[in-house]
Design a protein around this motif. Structure first.
Motif, mmCIF file in Angstrom:
data_model
loop_
_atom_site.group_PDB
_atom_site.id
_atom_site.type_symbol
_atom_site.label_atom_id
_atom_site.label_comp_id
_atom_site.label_asym_id
_atom_site.label_seq_id
_atom_site.Cartn_x
_atom_site.Cartn_y
_atom_site.Cartn_z
ATOM 1 N N ALA A 1 0.836 -1.205 0.000
ATOM 2 C CA ALA A 1 0.000 0.000 0.000
ATOM 3 C C ALA A 1 0.871 1.255 0.000
ATOM 4 O O ALA A 1 0.560 2.232 -0.701
ATOM 5 N N ALA A 2 1.947 1.238 0.772
ATOM 6 C CA ALA A 2 2.815 2.418 0.843
ATOM 7 C C ALA A 2 3.437 2.726 -0.514
ATOM 8 O O ALA A 2 3.524 3.890 -0.930
ATOM 9 N N ALA A 3 3.852 1.695 -1.217
ATOM 10 C CA ALA A 3 4.440 1.905 -2.542
ATOM 11 C C ALA A 3 3.405 2.472 -3.506
ATOM 12 O O ALA A 3 3.711 3.360 -4.319
ATOM 13 N N ALA A 4 2.165 1.976 -3.415
ATOM 14 C CA ALA A 4 1.096 2.487 -4.272
ATOM 15 C C ALA A 4 0.794 3.951 -3.961
ATOM 16 O O ALA A 4 0.598 4.771 -4.874
ATOM 17 N N VAL A 5 0.773 4.285 -2.685
ATOM 18 C CA VAL A 5 0.516 5.672 -2.287
ATOM 19 C C VAL A 5 1.605 6.589 -2.831
ATOM 20 O O VAL A 5 1.320 7.688 -3.327
ATOM 21 N N THR A 6 2.846 6.152 -2.752
ATOM 22 C CA THR A 6 3.952 6.966 -3.268
ATOM 23 C C THR A 6 3.795 7.219 -4.762
ATOM 24 O O THR A 6 3.987 8.334 -5.249
ATOM 25 N N LYS A 7 3.449 6.177 -5.492
ATOM 26 C CA LYS A 7 3.265 6.334 -6.942
ATOM 27 C C LYS A 7 2.104 7.275 -7.253
ATOM 28 O O LYS A 7 2.200 8.129 -8.145
ATOM 29 N N LEU A 8 1.012 7.128 -6.538
ATOM 30 C CA LEU A 8 -0.147 7.997 -6.771
ATOM 31 C C LEU A 8 0.186 9.445 -6.429
ATOM 32 O O LEU A 8 -0.215 10.368 -7.153
ATOM 33 N N GLN A 9 0.888 9.654 -5.321
ATOM 34 C CA GLN A 9 1.234 11.010 -4.915
ATOM 35 C C GLN A 9 2.183 11.662 -5.922
ATOM 36 O O GLN A 9 2.056 12.847 -6.245
ATOM 37 N N THR A 10 3.131 10.884 -6.439
ATOM 38 C CA THR A 10 4.064 11.403 -7.443
ATOM 39 C C THR A 10 3.319 11.821 -8.701
ATOM 40 O O THR A 10 3.580 12.889 -9.283
ATOM 41 N N TRP A 11 2.378 10.980 -9.120
ATOM 42 C CA TRP A 11 1.566 11.299 -10.304
ATOM 43 C C TRP A 11 0.723 12.542 -10.053
ATOM 44 O O TRP A 11 0.624 13.432 -10.904
ATOM 45 N N LEU A 12 0.143 12.621 -8.876
ATOM 46 C CA LEU A 12 -0.693 13.767 -8.540
ATOM 47 C C LEU A 12 0.131 15.050 -8.547
ATOM 48 O O LEU A 12 -0.314 16.090 -9.055
ATOM 49 N N THR A 13 1.323 14.995 -8.007
ATOM 50 C CA THR A 13 2.208 16.157 -7.997
ATOM 51 C C THR A 13 2.563 16.589 -9.419
ATOM 52 O O THR A 13 2.711 17.779 -9.702
ATOM 53 N N ALA A 14 2.656 15.607 -10.330
ATOM 54 C CA ALA A 14 2.982 15.901 -11.732
ATOM 55 C C ALA A 14 1.770 16.409 -12.509
ATOM 56 O O ALA A 14 1.903 16.748 -13.688
ATOM 57 N N GLY A 15 0.600 16.447 -11.878
ATOM 58 C CA GLY A 15 -0.582 17.001 -12.534
ATOM 59 C C GLY A 15 -1.697 16.011 -12.799
ATOM 60 O O GLY A 15 -2.763 16.400 -13.294
ATOM 61 N N GLY A 16 -1.484 14.740 -12.499
ATOM 62 C CA GLY A 16 -2.544 13.756 -12.673
ATOM 63 C C GLY A 16 -2.984 13.582 -14.121
ATOM 64 O O GLY A 16 -4.162 13.338 -14.383
ATOM 65 N N LYS A 17 -2.032 13.684 -15.040
ATOM 66 C CA LYS A 17 -2.372 13.615 -16.473
ATOM 67 C C LYS A 17 -2.069 12.235 -17.056
ATOM 68 O O LYS A 17 -1.149 11.554 -16.626
ATOM 69 N N ARG A 18 -2.856 11.888 -18.069
ATOM 70 C CA ARG A 18 -2.619 10.670 -18.829
ATOM 71 C C ARG A 18 -1.943 11.102 -20.127
ATOM 72 O O ARG A 18 -2.595 11.386 -21.130
ATOM 73 N N THR A 19 -0.620 11.176 -20.097
ATOM 74 C CA THR A 19 0.123 11.729 -21.221
ATOM 75 C C THR A 19 1.390 10.927 -21.470
ATOM 76 O O THR A 19 1.975 10.354 -20.534
ATOM 77 N N GLU A 20 1.811 10.896 -22.711
ATOM 78 C CA GLU A 20 2.991 10.123 -23.089
ATOM 79 C C GLU A 20 4.264 10.692 -22.453
ATOM 80 O O GLU A 20 4.351 11.891 -22.164
ATOM 81 N N THR A 21 5.252 9.837 -22.306
ATOM 82 C CA THR A 21 6.548 10.285 -21.796
ATOM 83 C C THR A 21 7.184 11.277 -22.771
ATOM 84 O O THR A 21 7.852 12.222 -22.367
#
Length: 928
Positions: A738-758
């Protein structure tokens, strides 16, 4: 990039004989070698004279995949074998797709890297061809080099409309033919019995089972009730039809008609035997009925509402159950984003103090009215049954997939002092596209923009000389459900105390395999029983009495009426101000939000024939089919009634800004679809535009950036995930998964929560794991949060009112998966309000009960962490199971947008964007 084949070089190639395995490369090579011939008619380049254009080269538009939607058989074979494209079939797809990674550095100077110049006319060095259709001297069709858009200039009104019809057939003849058959419920007979064809014709014919006489009656009524404009509309339509039919004759004799006619068995490739039927005026109404039902017909769903209300009352008791139901319905949620946000109230379809005439079904008695009878062969197999079930659900839901968005900013907040608008309809993605671009200049007509194929006698969304307009689907309720009491048998009902026979309407269809559609032979009969209160949709009992539930729509038998409003929008002598714009769109009975911008003013108006309901009638539920509960002054013969006054429709002039993404229009204005609560995709526009306006100096580029940024954002991530993580992180997360999932979600959220290509073209998402986790987590957390409190029956019933999720990879609505439009309907507002309530935060319009963990923060946290761990453990292949296009686990592909083939030409899929299909960027610099 795919190779392109010249339109002029291949348009006149004779269609070849039918080939066994016609897509085999060797056969195609031999075919092409034998078919190459000198160029057909290529007119000399000529310059068109631009009409008065007050946009100062600051009007732009885009409509993928391309203007050319017709292809000969040779071009279809080349495309299928080698991926080559006819000229202008795909040249707007790349610029459209590229905005997803190119918007961050956008400037006013680079807008037309991603859009077309939408100025009037064609510069002399940009003229690709000039044509006087059928040798007429009163109209010229000029096509530009870049996009092949037709610029139609006429010296007579008849010639102008003849040219519009001819150009429409040049670009969309096959598509127009397909949709006139959809509107008549005859698609399978025309194009083949594929399950998708069965579903499409069933979905639309159920709600508009018109006879030829019905279609003609609509035309007669529109002409008779609109004076000189009605007569002009009839003359325009007839000239338009003459242009279509002239092209049919020319392409038939020249053998450059669309190749789909050969592949579906309507034409013989060797002898040219067979016919392409001329269009007639009733075909235009059939086409309009499809478009109106798909994008401009709000309401319905009353029976589903009744079922969920009864389930709520069964779960909680009548009083508390009703309170729970109302909290989920969110009729007038105080936290909902509004288009008219100045606090002005426009009451419509509000909850009556003491409801009258309600006809709620007895529990467990509701049965959907069958549509398909006597199926044979593939008309009754498993695939057909599944298609029929989906078609029925789409036809009877209140969650209409209208889509579209608009961002309009007043000149008081722009850098130039002139209003700026970025807007357009989100009509799905098709090949060829449902819409087509054109410019029309002639007596009483001066416009450029998009129109639905086969209805392009006028520009329907676009720009005039010094103004522009667009629309989004509004969804207010113009459909009511009546309970007609049965008498004598199941096909007689009481009408004002008299036992009256229902009218039986049937459409018999059969099909056989063709080269284009190998579906085995089959047939069926579609049957609708019609009453004065509309077609029968369900059967049930109410208080032990047998009833049929019917659906009555204010636009039923009136799809043709809206032609007058579109005629006005194209008339430069009529639309000269925001007030005259509002007057024009008042003549459109489709349920749309209309937006306007000129060099000084902006405006908004909500259109539709909103019936005046009897006192005490609650529009949310079925009512008895009795005189006391009918619409005020309703005439069943003409299906006319009293409608709410124009001033009662949400409307505004020169508000600081307007946004719309199918959200709530105004305070106290109830829309039929559920989900107008605290979190709606309209918030993605509202938050961005509000910040721009507060800062001032808005430009075309900055407004496009706001739209494009919202188009890549996951609504759940931006507006709900922060509160979910607040609960999860209310104490230290000790579980490593769960902690690893939270970290990934928080990182994505900080980046703007977008579904965009690298990076552009990588076909891999940045933060791919976080996106996968949220896609897997959302349905799990919703069920864990709400099902224990609601109970299984009520939880299921509410999902019939509002789907839990609508992620980009979901298969939803009439366009299916890969459709771009996402996050229109879902439980994000319910989750948001409930989680905030559990956190002890203030909530306006709170849930009737705290659901997550029974209202306990620690219990809520436990179930969120538990479901998060389960979601994190799901593989990409489990979350994205794959389909005909994508392999299992291909996340980018699962989200990607596909131009759904309605003909023989295919296109590549593009990275997901949640934005209008046709889109304008406008800023007028002066005014007449």
């Amino acid at each position: 990039m795919p190779r392109r084949t010249s339109r002029t070089a291949l348009d006149r190639l004779r269609t070849p004989g039918r080939l066994t395995g016609f897509l085999k490369t060797a056969s195609v090579c031999a075919l092409i070698a034998g078919l190459l011939s000198p160029l057909g008619q290529v007119a000399a380049a000529a310059e068109t004279v631009a009409a008065n254009d007050y946009c100062g080269s600051q009007c732009s538009d885009i409509l993928p995949p391309g203007e050319n939607g017709n292809a000969t058989l040779a071009q279809i074979l080349l495309n299928q074998a080698f991926g080559s494209q006819p000229d202008h079939a795909e040249d707007q797809l790349g610029p459209y797709a590229n905005l997803a990674k190119g918007y961050s550095s956008l400037t006013n100077a680079t807008i037309n890297t991603f859009f077309n110049d939408a100025s009037f006319g064609v510069a002399s060095d940009q003229v690709a061809s000039t044509l006087n259709p059928a040798g007429r001297t009163d109209v010229t069709i000029v096509r530009d080099k870049k996009t092949g858009v037709p610029h139609i200039t006429g010296t007579t009104r008849y010639g102008t409309e003849f040219g519009a019809g001819y150009a429409a057939a040049q670009d969309r003849l096959w598509l127009m033919d397909v949709f006139r058959h959809v509107g008549r419920g005859q698609l399978t007979t025309f194009a083949g019995g594929a399950p998708s064809n069965q579903g499409l014709e069933q979905q639309f014919w159920r709600n508009a089972p018109y006879s030829e006489a019905d279609l003609q009656a609509q035309i007669d009524n529109a002409v008779a009730t609109n004076g000189a404009r009605g007569q002009q509309a009839l003359a325009d339509a007839n000239a338009y039809l003459a242009g279509i039919n002239s092209y049919i004759d020319a392409s038939d004799s020249g053998r450059y008609f669309p190749g789909e006619y050969v592949l579906t068995g309507h034409k013989d490739s060797v002898t040219n035997a067979g016919t392409i039927d001329h269009f007639k005026i009733t075909d235009l109404v059939a086409l309009a009925s499809v478009i109106g039902a798909l994008f401009g017909s709000g309401g319905g769903g009353e029976v589903n509402n009744a079922i969920s209300l009864l389930a709520a009352q069964e779960q909680y008791g009548v009083t508390k159950g009703t309170e729970v139901w109302e909290s989920f319905r969110e009729r007038n949620d105080p936290e909902a984003v509004l288009t008219v946000h100045n606090g002005e109230s426009f009451p419509y379809a509000t909850k009556p103090t003491t409801p009258q005439g309600e006809a709620l079904p007895d529990a467990g008695t509701v049965a959907t009215e069958p549509l398909v009878y006597d199926p044979t062969g593939t008309g009754g197999d498993q695939s057909a049954s599944a298609a029929a079930a989906t078609a029925t659900a789409n036809a009877l839901t209140s969650a209409k997939r209208g889509m579209s968005n608009a961002l309009v900013v007043s000149g008081a907040h722009t850098a130039s002092g002139h209003p700026v608008a970025v807007f357009g309809p989100q009509t799905g993605y098709f090949a060829p596209q449902l819409l087509m671009l054109q410019e029309i200049q002639g007596p009483g007509i001066s416009a450029r923009g998009a129109s639905f194929a086969g209805l392009s006698m006028y520009v329907e969304l676009g720009r005039g000389q010094d103004y522009s307009w667009s629309a989004t689907t509004s969804g207010q309720d113009i459909i009511d459900t009546y309970a007609v009491e049965l008498c004598q048998d199941d096909v007689h009902y009481l009408y004002h105390g008299t036992c009256t026979a229902m009218e039986k309407i049937e459409q018999k269809n059969s099909w056989a395999p063709t080269t284009a559609d190998g579906t085995a032979a089959g047939s069926y009969t579609m049957r609708v029983w019609k009453t004065k209160y509309g077609p029968v949709a369900y059967r049930a009992t109410v208080g032990g009495k047998k009833v049929a539930y019917t659906t009555l729509r204010s636009s039923y038998m009136h799809e043709a009426d809206s032609i007058i409003g579109f005629q006005m929008l194209n008339d430069p002598d009529y639309v000269k101000s925001p007030q005259t714009f509002q007057s024009a769109v008042q003549h459109i009975n489709y349920t749309f939000n209309w937006f306007y911008a000129d060099s000084t003013h902006t405006a908004y108006y909500n259109s539709g024939d909103n019936p005046v309901r009897a006192s005490g009638v609650d529009a949310e539920f079925p009512v008895w089919a009795q005189a006391s509960y009918e619409w005020k002054n309703w005439n069943p013969t003409t299906n006319t009634a009293d409608y709410t006054a124009a001033s009662a429709h949400p409307n505004s002039i020169d508000q600081d800004y307007y946004i719309s993404w199918n959200n709530k229009q105004a305070k106290d204005y109830t829309t039929a679809p559920w989900g107008d609560g605290s979190v709606h995709r309209g918030n993605l526009l509202e938050d961005r535009v509000k910040k721009l306006v507060a800062a001032g100096g808005v430009t075309r580029a900055s407004l496009v950036k706001a739209m494009a940024d919202a188009a890549l954002t996951d609504l759940r991530a931006e507006d709900v995930l922060p509160d979910l993580l607040k609960v999860v992180n209310s104490s230290t997360v000790t579980d490593s998964t769960a902690a690893a999932a939270v970290t990934k979600l928080q990182t994505w959220l900080t980046a703007g929560g977008k579904r965009t290509e690298t990076s552009a073209g990588s076909k891999t998402y940045a933060n791919a794991d976080a996106i996968r986790i949220l896609d897997a987590w959302w349905p799990l957390l919703v069920e864990a949060e709400f099902k224990p409190g609601l109970g299984s029956s009520l939880f299921t019933a509410f999902q019939a009112n509002l789907p839990v999720d609508e992620s980009p990879s979901a298969a939803h609505g009439p366009t299916g998966s890969h459709a771009g439009s996402s996050f229109q309907y879902g439980w994000w507002s319910y989750v948001d309000k409930d989680i905030r309530a559990v956190l002890g935060e203030p909530v306006q319009g709170p849930p009737a009960i705290k659901y997550c963990g029974g209202g306990s923060l620690s219990a809520c946290r436990d179930l969120l962490i538990s479901t998060l761990k389960t979601a994190a453990g799901k593989t990409a292949a489990q979350v994205y199971p794959g389909d005909d296009l994508c392999s299992a686990g291909n996340q980018w592909c699962a989200d990607s947008i596909v131009q759904r083939t309605l003909g023989g030409i295919k296109h590549y899929n593009i990275s997901w964007q949640n934005r209008p299909t046709y889109q304008q960027v406008v800023e007028f610099t002066s005014h007449r």
